[in-house]
Scaffold this motif. Sequence first.
Motif, PDB file in Angstrom:
ATOM      1  N   GLY A 159      -2.226   7.071  -1.923  1.00 19.02           N
ATOM      2  CA  GLY A 159      -2.929   7.423  -3.148  1.00 19.02           C
ATOM      3  C   GLY A 159      -2.988   6.333  -4.190  1.00 19.02           C
ATOM      4  O   GLY A 159      -3.534   6.540  -5.273  1.00 19.02           O
ATOM      5  N   GLN A 160      -2.451   5.147  -3.881  1.00 17.27           N
ATOM      6  CA  GLN A 160      -2.442   4.084  -4.898  1.00 17.27           C
ATOM      7  C   GLN A 160      -3.256   2.866  -4.511  1.00 17.27           C
ATOM      8  O   GLN A 160      -3.326   1.917  -5.254  1.00 17.27           O
ATOM      9  CB  GLN A 160      -1.004   3.649  -5.183  1.00 17.27           C
ATOM     10  N   GLY A 161      -3.840   2.840  -3.353  1.00 18.73           N
ATOM     11  CA  GLY A 161      -4.606   1.673  -2.971  1.00 18.73           C
ATOM     12  C   GLY A 161      -3.715   0.471  -2.711  1.00 18.73           C
ATOM     13  O   GLY A 161      -2.508   0.595  -2.547  1.00 18.73           O
ATOM     14  N   LEU A 162      -4.312  -0.689  -2.694  1.00 16.02           N
ATOM     15  CA  LEU A 162      -3.587  -1.931  -2.419  1.00 16.02           C
ATOM     16  C   LEU A 162      -3.225  -2.630  -3.726  1.00 16.02           C
ATOM     17  O   LEU A 162      -4.071  -2.814  -4.595  1.00 16.02           O
ATOM     18  CB  LEU A 162      -4.435  -2.880  -1.564  1.00 16.02           C
ATOM     19  N   GLN A 170       0.841  -1.191   0.000  1.00 16.81           N
ATOM     20  CA  GLN A 170       0.000   0.000   0.000  1.00 16.81           C
ATOM     21  C   GLN A 170       0.876   1.240   0.000  1.00 16.81           C
ATOM     22  O   GLN A 170       1.705   1.425   0.893  1.00 16.81           O
ATOM     23  CB  GLN A 170      -0.943   0.012   1.212  1.00 16.81           C
TER      24      GLN A 170
END
Lengths: 110, 114
Positions: free
Chosen positions: B40-43, B37
Motif C-alpha cells: 500500500g505504500q509503493g516504492l 516496497q
Amino acid sequence: KQEVTQIPAALSVPEGENLVLNCSFTDSAIYNLQWFRQDPGKGLTSLLLIQSSQREQTSGRLNASLDKSSGRSTLYIAASQPGDSATYLCAVKGSYIPTFGRGTSLIVHP
Amino acid sequence: DGGITQSPKYLFRKEGQNVTLSCEQNLNHDAMYWYRQDPGQGLRLIYYSQIVNDFQKGDIAEGYSVSREKKESFPLTVTSAQKNPTAFYLCASRSASWQWTEAFFGQGTRLTVV
C-alpha cells in the motif's frame, strides 16, 4: 516535490474487456514516463517508456499516452486476458530520480 | 543473458543483526538504485548511485548503508538501526543518469525479521 497518483487502486474485470489505467503527476517538468508490470512477489518488468516529446507508445495490446501539460498518462489494455492480472505501476522521471505511483492492482477473471 | 541479479531471494534477520543484500548488473549501466516496497505504500527510494565511488541518500536512507566500489555491484546493508526492516527490496539500474533512459529492475529480495 513530485507526486504520482494512480487511479483506480484496484480493478476487477471479466476477460475480453478493454481497460484504461490512469496515472497523474503534479510536476509537468518530466523527461519521461515509464509503465511497469509487477507480478506478486516479483520485480518490475518494463512495459512502455514514453519520452516527454512523445504523445504515445504502443506494444502489442498495450498503448500508453502522455499529456505532459495536464500531468496525465493512461495505459490502455485491449482485449484483457487472465494473464494480464498483475499490479501496474507508472514512474515519472524529472531529475535523476524516478518517482513511482502506488500502482493499480488488476484482476482479469475468465 | 544481460540483466540485474538480486540475491538472496529471501532473507531472514534476527534482531540486532546487520544483513547485506546483493545487487549485480551486467548491463554496463552507470546508475543504480535501491527501493523499498511495503504493501500500500509503493516504492520508496533508499539510496542511489550515478557513478562508481559515489552515492546519494534517498527519501528513507536512515538505517541503511551502501557502497559502489565496482560499476556492476551496488550492495545494500540493512543495519540494526533500521527499526522496521521487514519489506520487499528492489534494485534497479539505468544506462546513465541522463533523463531519457529506461530503468530495469531485479527480481527483489524479501527481508523478514524473526
